[in-house]
Design an enzyme around this catalytic site. Structure first.
Site, PDB file in Angstrom:
ATOM      1  N   ASP A  74       1.235  -1.130   0.009  1.00 24.30           N
ATOM      2  CA  ASP A  74      -0.019   0.174  -0.040  1.00 24.30           C
ATOM      3  C   ASP A  74       0.505   0.992  -0.034  1.00 24.30           C
ATOM      4  O   ASP A  74       1.224   2.079   1.287  1.00 24.30           O
ATOM      5  CB  ASP A  74      -0.851   0.149   1.634  1.00 24.30           C
ATOM      6  CG  ASP A  74      -2.101   0.566   1.166  1.00 24.30           C
ATOM      7  OD1 ASP A  74      -2.371   1.554  -0.087  1.00 24.30           O
ATOM      8  OD2 ASP A  74      -2.778   0.888   2.107  1.00 24.30           O
ATOM      9  N   THR A  95       6.650   2.771  -0.195  1.00 19.36           N
ATOM     10  CA  THR A  95       7.534   3.763   0.395  1.00 19.36           C
ATOM     11  C   THR A  95       7.334   5.129  -0.279  1.00 19.36           C
ATOM     12  O   THR A  95       6.795   4.668  -1.330  1.00 19.36           O
ATOM     13  CB  THR A  95       8.952   3.637  -0.226  1.00 19.36           C
ATOM     14  OG1 THR A  95      10.147   2.576   0.347  1.00 19.36           O
ATOM     15  CG2 THR A  95      10.624   4.203  -0.432  1.00 19.36           C
ATOM     16  N   ASN A 120       9.320  -7.666  -8.648  1.00 20.13           N
ATOM     17  CA  ASN A 120       9.144  -6.602  -9.127  1.00 20.13           C
ATOM     18  C   ASN A 120       9.932  -5.407  -9.223  1.00 20.13           C
ATOM     19  O   ASN A 120      11.384  -5.851  -8.818  1.00 20.13           O
ATOM     20  CB  ASN A 120       7.890  -5.985  -7.792  1.00 20.13           C
ATOM     21  CG  ASN A 120       9.080  -4.902  -6.896  1.00 20.13           C
ATOM     22  OD1 ASN A 120       9.025  -4.448  -7.718  1.00 20.13           O
ATOM     23  ND2 ASN A 120       9.019  -6.117  -5.795  1.00 20.13           N
ATOM     24  N   PHE A 124       9.434   2.833  -6.964  1.00 20.67           N
ATOM     25  CA  PHE A 124       8.718   3.491  -6.682  1.00 20.67           C
ATOM     26  C   PHE A 124       7.966   3.944  -6.903  1.00 20.67           C
ATOM     27  O   PHE A 124       8.581   5.585  -7.116  1.00 20.67           O
ATOM     28  CB  PHE A 124       9.500   4.855  -5.471  1.00 20.67           C
ATOM     29  CG  PHE A 124      10.601   3.869  -4.557  1.00 20.67           C
ATOM     30  CD1 PHE A 124      10.654   2.673  -3.748  1.00 20.67           C
ATOM     31  CD2 PHE A 124      11.793   4.401  -4.031  1.00 20.67           C
ATOM     32  CE1 PHE A 124      11.479   2.004  -2.861  1.00 20.67           C
ATOM     33  CE2 PHE A 124      12.741   3.464  -3.157  1.00 20.67           C
ATOM     34  CZ  PHE A 124      12.353   3.118  -2.657  1.00 20.67           C
ATOM     35  N   ASN A 185      13.679   3.719   3.814  1.00 20.21           N
ATOM     36  CA  ASN A 185      14.133   1.918   2.856  1.00 20.21           C
ATOM     37  C   ASN A 185      15.924   2.391   2.439  1.00 20.21           C
ATOM     38  O   ASN A 185      15.963   3.682   1.253  1.00 20.21           O
ATOM     39  CB  ASN A 185      13.322   2.269   2.102  1.00 20.21           C
ATOM     40  CG  ASN A 185      13.541   1.324   0.821  1.00 20.21           C
ATOM     41  OD1 ASN A 185      14.388   0.260   1.180  1.00 20.21           O
ATOM     42  ND2 ASN A 185      12.244   0.782   0.381  1.00 20.21           N
ATOM     43  N   SER A 188      16.089  -0.914  -1.461  1.00 22.71           N
ATOM     44  CA  SER A 188      15.528  -1.570  -2.982  1.00 22.71           C
ATOM     45  C   SER A 188      15.907  -1.216  -4.123  1.00 22.71           C
ATOM     46  O   SER A 188      16.926  -0.645  -4.484  1.00 22.71           O
ATOM     47  CB  SER A 188      13.991  -0.112  -3.623  1.00 22.71           C
ATOM     48  OG  SER A 188      12.786  -0.693  -2.371  1.00 22.71           O
ATOM     49  N   ASN A 190      15.653  -1.527  -6.578  1.00 19.72           N
ATOM     50  CA  ASN A 190      14.925  -1.276  -8.116  1.00 19.72           C
ATOM     51  C   ASN A 190      14.826   0.757  -8.170  1.00 19.72           C
ATOM     52  O   ASN A 190      14.538   1.023  -8.972  1.00 19.72           O
ATOM     53  CB  ASN A 190      13.438  -1.326  -8.453  1.00 19.72           C
ATOM     54  CG  ASN A 190      13.835  -2.518  -8.117  1.00 19.72           C
ATOM     55  OD1 ASN A 190      14.219  -4.064  -9.091  1.00 19.72           O
ATOM     56  ND2 ASN A 190      12.457  -2.620  -7.778  1.00 19.72           N
ATOM     57  N   THR A 191      16.101   1.761  -7.168  1.00 24.88           N
ATOM     58  CA  THR A 191      16.850   2.343  -7.425  1.00 24.88           C
ATOM     59  C   THR A 191      17.358   2.631  -7.991  1.00 24.88           C
ATOM     60  O   THR A 191      18.309   2.601  -6.807  1.00 24.88           O
ATOM     61  CB  THR A 191      15.924   3.124  -6.530  1.00 24.88           C
ATOM     62  OG1 THR A 191      14.710   3.138  -6.419  1.00 24.88           O
ATOM     63  CG2 THR A 191      16.485   4.917  -6.403  1.00 24.88           C
ATOM     64  N   LYS A 230      15.092  -0.085   7.146  1.00 26.66           N
ATOM     65  CA  LYS A 230      15.071  -1.277   5.975  1.00 26.66           C
ATOM     66  C   LYS A 230      16.123  -2.477   5.505  1.00 26.66           C
ATOM     67  O   LYS A 230      16.582  -1.488   4.214  1.00 26.66           O
ATOM     68  CB  LYS A 230      13.781  -1.515   5.821  1.00 26.66           C
ATOM     69  CG  LYS A 230      13.250  -2.752   4.704  1.00 26.66           C
ATOM     70  CD  LYS A 230      12.394  -2.704   4.578  1.00 26.66           C
ATOM     71  CE  LYS A 230      11.743  -3.959   3.458  1.00 26.66           C
ATOM     72  NZ  LYS A 230      10.348  -3.528   3.065  1.00 26.66           N
ATOM     73  N   THR A 258      13.661  -8.800   5.746  1.00 26.45           N
ATOM     74  CA  THR A 258      15.293  -8.293   4.790  1.00 26.45           C
ATOM     75  C   THR A 258      13.903  -7.698   3.756  1.00 26.45           C
ATOM     76  O   THR A 258      12.784  -7.892   3.587  1.00 26.45           O
ATOM     77  CB  THR A 258      16.241  -8.884   3.777  1.00 26.45           C
ATOM     78  OG1 THR A 258      14.808  -9.983   3.665  1.00 26.45           O
ATOM     79  CG2 THR A 258      16.670  -9.393   5.172  1.00 26.45           C
ATOM     80  N   ASN A 259      14.728  -6.912   2.516  1.00 27.45           N
ATOM     81  CA  ASN A 259      13.795  -6.517   1.976  1.00 27.45           C
ATOM     82  C   ASN A 259      14.212  -7.519   0.056  1.00 27.45           C
ATOM     83  O   ASN A 259      14.605  -8.296   0.932  1.00 27.45           O
ATOM     84  CB  ASN A 259      14.368  -5.140   0.563  1.00 27.45           C
ATOM     85  CG  ASN A 259      13.642  -4.161   0.619  1.00 27.45           C
ATOM     86  OD1 ASN A 259      12.911  -4.548  -0.596  1.00 27.45           O
ATOM     87  ND2 ASN A 259      13.816  -2.504   0.531  1.00 27.45           N
ATOM     88  N   GLY A 280       9.464 -13.967  -1.575  1.00 30.09           N
ATOM     89  CA  GLY A 280       7.900 -14.525  -1.304  1.00 30.09           C
ATOM     90  C   GLY A 280       9.172 -15.852  -1.117  1.00 30.09           C
ATOM     91  O   GLY A 280      10.366 -15.560  -0.371  1.00 30.09           O
TER      92      GLY A 280
HETATM   93  C1  LIG Z   1       5.551  -5.734  -5.220  1.00 26.38           C
HETATM   94  C2  LIG Z   1       6.290  -4.785  -4.391  1.00 26.38           C
HETATM   95  C3  LIG Z   1       6.753  -3.312  -4.553  1.00 26.38           C
HETATM   96  C4  LIG Z   1       7.366  -3.413  -3.069  1.00 26.38           C
HETATM   97  N1  LIG Z   1       7.551  -2.300  -2.682  1.00 26.38           N
HETATM   98  C5  LIG Z   1       7.970  -2.210  -1.139  1.00 26.38           C
HETATM   99  C6  LIG Z   1       8.538  -0.412  -1.179  1.00 26.38           C
HETATM  100  O1  LIG Z   1       7.801   0.493  -1.532  1.00 26.38           O
HETATM  101  N2  LIG Z   1       9.807  -0.271   0.076  1.00 26.38           N
HETATM  102  C7  LIG Z   1      10.199  -1.813   0.837  1.00 26.38           C
HETATM  103  O2  LIG Z   1      10.843  -1.392   1.367  1.00 26.38           O
HETATM  104  N3  LIG Z   1       9.618  -2.523   0.263  1.00 26.38           N
HETATM  105  C8  LIG Z   1       9.088  -2.805  -0.555  1.00 26.38           C
HETATM  106  N4  LIG Z   1       9.051  -4.423  -0.610  1.00 26.38           N
HETATM  107  C9  LIG Z   1       9.623  -5.463   0.071  1.00 26.38           C
HETATM  108  C10 LIG Z   1       8.683  -6.327   0.356  1.00 26.38           C
HETATM  109  O3  LIG Z   1       8.382  -4.745   1.939  1.00 26.38           O
HETATM  110  C11 LIG Z   1       9.167  -7.854   1.508  1.00 26.38           C
HETATM  111  O4  LIG Z   1      10.487  -6.764   2.519  1.00 26.38           O
HETATM  112  C12 LIG Z   1       9.307  -8.450   0.428  1.00 26.38           C
HETATM  113  O5  LIG Z   1       8.328  -8.815  -0.371  1.00 26.38           O
HETATM  114  C13 LIG Z   1      10.096  -9.744   1.296  1.00 26.38           C
HETATM  115  O6  LIG Z   1       8.877  -9.597   1.735  1.00 26.38           O
HETATM  116  P1  LIG Z   1       7.748 -10.759   0.953  1.00 26.38           P
HETATM  117  O7  LIG Z   1       8.883 -11.805   0.861  1.00 26.38           O
HETATM  118  O8  LIG Z   1       6.885 -11.563   1.926  1.00 26.38           O
HETATM  119  O9  LIG Z   1       7.500 -10.014  -0.008  1.00 26.38           O
HETATM  120  C14 LIG Z   1       7.910  -4.943  -2.272  1.00 26.38           C
HETATM  121  C15 LIG Z   1       8.090  -6.170  -2.707  1.00 26.38           C
HETATM  122  C16 LIG Z   1       6.621  -6.491  -3.820  1.00 26.38           C
HETATM  123  C17 LIG Z   1       6.635  -7.802  -3.501  1.00 26.38           C
END
Ligand SMILES: Cc1cc2nc3c(=O)[nH]c(=O)nc-3n(C[C@H](O)[C@H](O)[C@H](O)COP(=O)(O)O)c2cc1C
Length: 351
Positions: A74, A95, A120, A124, A185, A188, A190-191, A230, A258-259, A280
């Protein structure tokens, strides 16, 4: 009775992941907006597990239960109240970046069904802090069930890395009064270059600047806002040690570990070659290893929020038993559905 999500999931799976995600958020936002709180009450009845034995006190905050929604699901705070009503003990929006930005070109989100993962490279996308603040205003007196609101902050992609501190401080200054806690954060993938901000000097500068603003804010609002960092699952032990030192030096309250990972070992799905962060089930072992390391090296002074590959109630229980103070889920919510936080709470209540 079979779980209704097992009926909805094949439908969701048949549409593009980002579109499915947007529709789900729209539906939850709609629930939030039904007059008389009818929608949130419905979610509460369907999913939430409320029991005072689940409460956890961490960083000076009382969490009604230790299961949170991870950042990114979200990003723009469309439905934090709905997630709280569904039984999340905390909801991490973001974020959030200072200015709106479109993120990377689509497609940028992929389901790895055979691996129970996602990749993904969103980068951001978001409406920027001003609009997020306007949305969060609605929850200034608190989220349903006493859930804690976390706000995860980042930098715009156009801001040079050398100026990143300005962005983190700008977002903090714009939202601190609405946040239960703030998460920095720096992880990530992707930045461009963001993860280099986990290096000791860079992190000390950013965390030190945010903590200084936090201490000023404390005087203004009479409340101390915990600040967390994070981190990435792809740090080696020396880099993890540097993160801990930066956190200790600046007075950071906790680590979210972790991220997503850029590692691609052992994947089967056809999308495994996509660029981006993997989340996942395939991330589970690595996130657990990072948790174990952090608990061993710093657990007594630096609480850990464990996230990464928590797909079942048992996974969550194991992380908490391993020393995590709290846990978060994202990809598990996609595969198991909205009943996951409640299922985890029920598992935790089982002796
Ligand atoms: C589609 C997607 C978007 C994400 N966007 C962010 C983000 O904006 N900021 C952030 O700190 N982590 C982001 N994450 C990372 C998640 O918060 C989490 O750290 C990561 O997916 C590992 O947890 P999970 O295996 O339960 O998904 C994102 C993950 C996914 C799958």
């Amino acid at each position: 009775m079979s779980d209704p999500y097992s009926i909805i999931w094949p439908l969701l799976r048949s549409i593009d992941p980002e579109t499915a995600h947007r529709r789900a958020l729209q539906a939850l936002h709609f629930c939030e907006c039904i007059p008389g709180q009818l929608g949130t009450e419905l979610l509460e009845r369907a999913f939430a597990v409320r029991d005072p034995r689940l409460a956890v006190t961490a960083f000076g905050l009382r969490f009604p239960n230790p299961v949170g929604l991870a950042a990114g699901l979200d990003k723009d705070a469309h439905a934090p109240g709905a997630f709280a009503a569904m039984g999340c003990g905390f909801v991490e929006a973001g974020t959030v970046t200072p200015l709106p930005q479109p993120g990377n070109p689509r497609p940028r989100m992929f389901r790895l069904i055979e691996d129970a993962g996602l990749i993904n490279r969103l980068g951001f996308p978001g409406v920027g802090v001003e609009r997020v603040r306007a949305r969060l205003w609605k929850w200034r007196d608190g989220l349903p069930g006493g859930a804690i609101l976390g706000i995860n902050i980042g930098k715009n992609s156009s801001t040079p890395l050398e100026a990143a501190t300005t962005d983190y401080v700008a977002v903090f200054d714009a939202i601190y009064d609405l946040a239960g806690y703030v998460a920095i954060n720096v992880s990530s993938p992707n930045t461009q270059g963001l993860r280099t901000l986990q290096a000791r000097d860079a992190l000390t500068t950013i965390a030190g600047a945010v903590i200084a603003r936090r201490d000023l804010a404390r005087r203004a609002i009479g409340r101390r806002i915990p600040v967390l960092v994070k981190i990435s699952p792809d740090l080696d032990e020396a880099s993890l040690a540097a993160v801990i030192e930066a956190c200790r030096d600046t007075g950071i309250d906790g680590v979210i570990a972790t991220n997503t990972t850029t590692n691609r070992e052992g994947l089967m799905s056809r999308h495994r070659g996509e660029t981006g962060g993997l989340s996942g089930a395939p991330l589970s072992n690595r996130s657990r290893t990072v948790l174990d390391w952090l608990v061993r090296e710093a657990g007594s002074t630096l609480p850990v929020v464990s996230v990464g590959g928590i797909m079942t109630a048992q996974d969550a229980r194991q992380r908490l038993e391993a020393g995590a103070t709290l846990v978060q889920v994202y990809t598990g919510m996609v595969y198991a559905g909205p009943a996951l936080p409640g299922a985890i709470c029920r598992e935790l209540l089982r002796q």
